[in-house]
Design a protein around this motif. Structure first.
Motif, PDB file in Angstrom:
ATOM      1  N   VAL A  19       0.699  -1.117  -0.011  1.00 17.57           N
ATOM      2  CA  VAL A  19      -0.078  -0.006  -0.109  1.00 17.57           C
ATOM      3  C   VAL A  19       0.839   1.270   0.015  1.00 17.57           C
ATOM      4  CG1 VAL A  19      -1.911  -1.249   1.096  1.00 17.57           C
ATOM      5  CG2 VAL A  19      -0.236   0.013   2.678  1.00 17.57           C
ATOM      6  N   GLY A  20       0.234   2.333  -0.135  1.00 18.57           N
ATOM      7  CA  GLY A  20       0.660   3.637  -0.150  1.00 18.57           C
ATOM      8  C   GLY A  20       0.240   4.583  -1.075  1.00 18.57           C
ATOM      9  N   ARG A  21       0.616   5.907  -0.988  1.00 13.40           N
ATOM     10  CA  ARG A  21      -0.246   6.839  -1.849  1.00 13.40           C
ATOM     11  C   ARG A  21      -0.144   6.688  -3.492  1.00 13.40           C
ATOM     12  NH1 ARG A  21       3.348   9.519  -5.024  1.00 13.40           N
ATOM     13  NH2 ARG A  21       5.234  10.270  -4.346  1.00 13.40           N
ATOM     14  N   PRO A  22      -1.253   7.260  -4.336  1.00  8.63           N
ATOM     15  CA  PRO A  22      -1.029   6.870  -5.626  1.00  8.63           C
ATOM     16  C   PRO A  22       0.295   7.185  -6.149  1.00  8.63           C
ATOM     17  CG  PRO A  22      -3.261   8.011  -4.891  1.00  8.63           C
ATOM     18  CD  PRO A  22      -2.288   7.935  -3.651  1.00  8.63           C
ATOM     19  N   ASN A  23       0.864   6.535  -7.260  1.00  9.58           N
ATOM     20  CA  ASN A  23       1.948   6.713  -7.876  1.00  9.58           C
ATOM     21  C   ASN A  23       3.374   6.659  -6.786  1.00  9.58           C
ATOM     22  OD1 ASN A  23       3.033   7.263 -10.393  1.00  9.58           O
ATOM     23  ND2 ASN A  23       3.491   9.485 -10.229  1.00  9.58           N
ATOM     24  N   GLU A 108       1.774  11.106   4.837  1.00  7.64           N
ATOM     25  CA  GLU A 108       0.971   9.835   4.615  1.00  7.64           C
ATOM     26  C   GLU A 108       1.113   8.930   5.096  1.00  7.64           C
ATOM     27  OE1 GLU A 108      -1.067   9.524   1.824  1.00  7.64           O
ATOM     28  OE2 GLU A 108      -0.817  11.577   0.532  1.00  7.64           O
ATOM     29  N   TYR A 109       2.336   8.655   5.839  1.00 10.00           N
ATOM     30  CA  TYR A 109       2.490   7.581   6.860  1.00 10.00           C
ATOM     31  C   TYR A 109       1.618   7.603   8.117  1.00 10.00           C
ATOM     32  CZ  TYR A 109       4.835   4.131  10.041  1.00 10.00           C
ATOM     33  OH  TYR A 109       4.695   3.162  10.698  1.00 10.00           O
ATOM     34  N   GLU A 110       1.680   8.818   8.492  1.00 11.26           N
ATOM     35  CA  GLU A 110       0.813   9.389   9.549  1.00 11.26           C
ATOM     36  C   GLU A 110      -0.810   8.890   9.412  1.00 11.26           C
ATOM     37  OE1 GLU A 110       2.058  12.740  11.862  1.00 11.26           O
ATOM     38  OE2 GLU A 110       3.775  12.797  10.274  1.00 11.26           O
TER      39      GLU A 110
END
Length: 302
Positions: A19-23, A108-110
């Motif tokens: 998982v992660g933010r888009p792109n 984003e991690y938070e």
């Protein structure tokens, strides 16, 4: 890939949500881990729309990676489906990889930590794209993440371009998988069928060869595949929202759709090792991405 069973080590198998933010580079990293071009890669955000299982064998363990759409919030029904896909993968996983580009802040991690605060699933932070930063910047970013170290089980710097971090990441993943017989034939690289893979490769061609708006409001339906020993004949329909978009996809003298088709055939032939005959048509379904019935007809089952 190490696919030989080692009888001195217990067999392990488990699902790892990526998982992660888009792109953020999730699909690129997964293709690097498996050593094959399986997951759709695009420089444009939110190209991945559905979960995809990619299998890597390592040290008597079967790691089933689950590629997911980027974590994001938008009102469109298709975007809600994409977020649900990512959240389902998180909920079903034995382990989570959070992909954090070295250039990103920890914001984003938070947000990710807030999403999983009620879950007990362990996660690894993969500090990706480190080839784009100086050693000083990498060390500084690692130091930033140290204040969260009670939350993650490991932080692994990673570069696809410089081939850094692959073995370290796989070794760390195996530590956190449950002891379990392998769930799939160790020779296969994905649980996806050929129809879904070809569909994704055509979608990748749309993202690569058309202007920004078109791919996001378009999708692909595989109408049929005729498989032969040396050639696959693939008949597919590109679905889009508006007549103006259809005209742009086809282009003057059909130049645009020829460009998309040629690139899609190249990707499909590289994957299959066969010649590909590809027949593409374009249809308009107004509001398809906002209509649940239309989405389900295309393959997005809620």
């Amino acid at each position: 890939m190490n696919q030989e069973q080692n009888h001195e080590q217990p067999m392990k198998a488990g699902f790892v949500a990526v998982v992660g933010r888009p792109n953020a580079g999730k699909s690129t990293l997964l293709n690097h881990l498996v050593g094959e071009k399986l997951a759709m890669v695009s420089k444009k955000a939110q190209a991945t729309r559905k979960r995809m299982n990619i299998i890597v064998m390592h040290d008597n363990a079967q790691i089933i990676f689950v590629d997911t759409p980027g974590l994001h919030e938008k009102e469109k029904l298709l975007n809600k489906f994409m977020l649900e896909e990512a959240l389902k993968a998180i909920g079903d996983a034995d382990l989570i990889l959070f992909i954090a580009p070295v250039s990103d802040s920890t914001a984003e991690y938070e947000r990710f930590l807030k999403r999983i605060e009620k879950k007990k699933t362990p996660h690894i932070v993969v500090l990706s794209k480190i080839d784009q930063a100086s050693n000083e910047k990498i060390l500084s970013k690692i130091a930033e993440y140290q204040k969260f170290q009670e939350h993650f089980v490991a932080l692994i710097p990673y570069s696809v371009k410089k081939n850094i971090g692959r073995e370290e990441l796989l070794d760390e993943i195996v530590k956190h998988l449950p002891e379990h017989p392998w769930l799939f034939d160790p020779e296969i690289l994905t649980t996806e069928n050929i129809r879904d893979i070809y569909r994704e490769l055509i979608r990748e061609a749309l993202f690569e060869k058309l202007s920004d708006e078109i791919p996001y409001e378009s999708d692909v339906v595989i109408d049929r595949i005729e498989e032969e020993e040396l050639i696959d004949r693939v008949y597919a329909t590109i679905v889009t929202e508006k007549e103006t978009q259809k005209r742009m996809i086809i282009g003057n003298r059909a130049e645009s759709i020829k460009r998309v088709g040629a690139y899609a055939r190249k990707l499909m032939e590289e994957f299959s090792g066969k010649k590909i005959y590809l027949d593409l048509h374009v249809v308009v379904r107004k509001g398809w991405s906002k209509n649940k019935k239309s989405l389900e007809e295309i393959g997005y089952v809620f």
